[in-house]
Design an enzyme around this catalytic site. Structure first.
Site: not given
Ligand code: F6P
Length: 539
Positions: A199, A205, A259-260, A345, A376, A504
């Site tokens: 987004k 990462e 995002g979610r 979240e 289990h 972060k």
């Molecule tokens: O973990 C925080 C967050 O902002 C989530 O809400 C989101 O889904 C994820 O990081 C990835 O963010 P992006 O799509 O901006 O890379």
């Protein structure tokens, strides 16, 4: 009807303080129709809440609370594009992505436009009209993303993808290089289409993995050719351009999609490519069916509202701040992970939407595994641990395989778990069982306490006729709306996630310190100690 919010909360607390507040078995004894009374249908799913301690009085008090809180008005505000995410000044329009919101024509038209571009692109890739640098057809889609840009697509892929579907989906989420090493042998660069799903297009990462994969692609097909293998799914056009992705290869969405909640947006492109356009569309349509139900059904029949009220009863009434999710379908094995992000979240907040302390508990800890495997592992604690853990059981009536006996065993176990949690086994029953099995008095005396099941442990069950794109879409939307309703009931903002920011920020200088192999001043003694130890071990 309760006249004020305070009265509604007070009434609920009063009912929760009664000695019989946790009893479920007597409710079945009192009402032979309890299953019918406490089961509801919507969006093609059935939700059974009868195996909870929600009595008719509690149900009425919960519905009063929903009314007093203004759940319907808040829902309608979200549906009409109002700012329901005030800390970020945003609307929450994920429903527009599945065509459910007539009241926001601009967002709906925009979503349609992007969907149309996704369809055209997907079909062109499938027909081999869009190819890689070496003129080979793409047969693999590699989605690079994390959090909502990974969990939703991964979960849906695991649920629906079958051998023979249009493209092979591979996901790279974690920044851990072992993840990349694990997928690398499965990839042929010449046939791989890479989606960078982010987004913000700034997530550390994802961008690190994107650079890694770009270097690999360039080494495989050349720097010039590599561009034809990359696509971006993002709201950040400047950043996608800076990364070198041309505008026609960017599928946009907007900041009013969290995002979610984003798997329905351009973030779902890996699903369209791997499952085929029709099935992606059916997924959206299934979610839209649940949207309609959520927007139209009265509170007392509204599945997301009822699921939210059940959770509120458990969390705030009975102090049960954990919940297990057990899908009895191996294909739903990543659903608990998706729900962990969606729910924790969204609802892991301790201040109200106005910044004051929330006067009660909020989002519970969510965990889960598919049944029967979960039986289990952690179900021991759910059956006999000191505190009940409410469970969501998810059952699929008709499987997509021919192994009828396996499916009978699977379903029987799902049903038996909720039955066992409800019924329990008291000392007299245990003793009788043991005597019948020939145990002596001493053994009985020694083992009875260990074999007692307290019973009266709550669960809800969701039944799907089968697992297909439409029912899965409805199931995910059910949980999305439940989260929204809980955010409203708790007066917290379910659409922001400030809690992920500090880590972060602190990670950035630490990356440098690891690179320069020298801890900088300013850390606490533990962090310096750990950093020093890691650096020592790396020597
Ligand atoms: O973990 C925080 C967050 O902002 C989530 O809400 C989101 O889904 C994820 O990081 C990835 O963010 P992006 O799509 O901006 O890379």
């Amino acid at each position: 009807m309760a006249d004020t919010l305070e009265t509604a909360w007070a009434r609920l607390k009063e009912l929760a303080a009664r000695p019989d507040a946790t009893e479920i078995r007597p409710l079945f004894a009192a009402d032979p129709q309890r299953f019918a009374t406490f089961s509801n249908r919507g969006g093609g799913l059935l939700l059974d809440r009868s195996k909870t301690s929600i009595s008719p009085k509690v149900q009425a008090a919960l519905l009063d609370l929903a009314e007093a809180t203004g759940v319907e008005a808040r829902r309608d505000l979200m549906a009409s594009g109002g700012v329901v995410n005030p800390t970020e000044g945003r609307a929450a329009l994920h429903m527009a992505l599945r065509g459910s919101l007539e009241g926001v024509p601009e967002a709906s038209a925009d979503a349609e436009r992007t969907l149309e571009r996704m369809r055209v692109f997907t079909e062109a890739v499938h027909r081999g009209e869009i190819r890689g640098a070496t003129n080979q057809r793409f047969d693999t889609v590699l989605n690079i993303g994390i959090g909502g840009s990974d969990l939703g697509p991964v979960m849906v892929t695991r649920a629906l993808w079958r051998a023979g579907d249009p493209m092979r989906p591979i996901h790279l989420g974690n920044v851990d290089g072992h993840g990349w090493e694990a997928v690398l042998p499965q990839l042929d660069a010449r046939r791989t289409l890479v989606l960078i799903a982010s987004k913000t297009f700034t997530t550390q990462e994802t961008m690190a993995n994107a650079r890694l994969v770009r270097a690999w692609m360039e080494a495989s097909v050349g720097k010039l050719g590599a561009a034809s293998h990359f696509v971006a799914l993002s709201t950040n056009m400047e950043a996608t351009e800076a990364f070198g992705i041309s505008a026609d290869r960017v599928f946009p969405f907007h900041d009013y999609v969290g995002g979610r909640f984003s798997l329905w947006s351009a973030i779902g492109l890996s699903l369209a490519l791997s499952l085929g356009w029709e099935r992606f569309r059916e997924l959206l349509d299934g979610a839209a069916a649940m949207d309609r139900h959520f927007l139209e059904a009265p509170l007392e029949q509204n599945l997301p509202v009822l699921l939210a009220l059940t959770e509120l009863w458990h969390v705030n009434g009975l102090g049960l701040n954990r919940r297990a999710v057990l899908p009895y379908d191996e294909r739903l094995r990543r659903l608990p992970a998706h729900l962990q992000q969606l729910e924790m979240e969204s609802l892991g907040k301790r201040v109200t939407i106005h910044g004051a302390s929330v006067p009660h508990a909020t989002g519970p800890i969510v965990f889960g595994e598919p049944g029967t495997s979960a039986q289990h592992s952690f179900m021991q604690l759910v059956h006999q641990g000191p505190k009940p853990v409410p469970v969501d059981f998810i059952l699929i009536a008709r499987p997509d395989h021919r192994h009828a006996e396996n499916h009978r065993i699977l379903l029987a176990n799902g049903l038996a778990q909720s039955e066992a949690l409800l019924a329990g086994r008291n000392a007299a029953q245990v003793e009788e069982d043991m005597r019948r099995a020939g145990a002596d008095d001493a053994t009985i005396a020694r083992l009875v306490p260990h074999k007692i099941f307290p019973g009266d442990r709550p669960s809800v069950t969701i039944v799907l006729p089968q697992l297909d794109p439409a029912t899965l879409g409805a199931l995910i939307a059910l949980y999305e709306h439940k989260v929204f309703v809980l955010g409203t009931l708790w007066n917290i903002n379910p659409f922001d996630q400030w809690g992920v920011e500090l880590g972060k920020v602190l990670a950035t200088p630490l990356v440098k310190e690891l690179e320069q192999r020298r801890p900088a001043p300013g850390h606490d003694a533990s962090t310096i100690g750990l950093l020093t130890e890691v650096l020592r071990l790396q020597e």
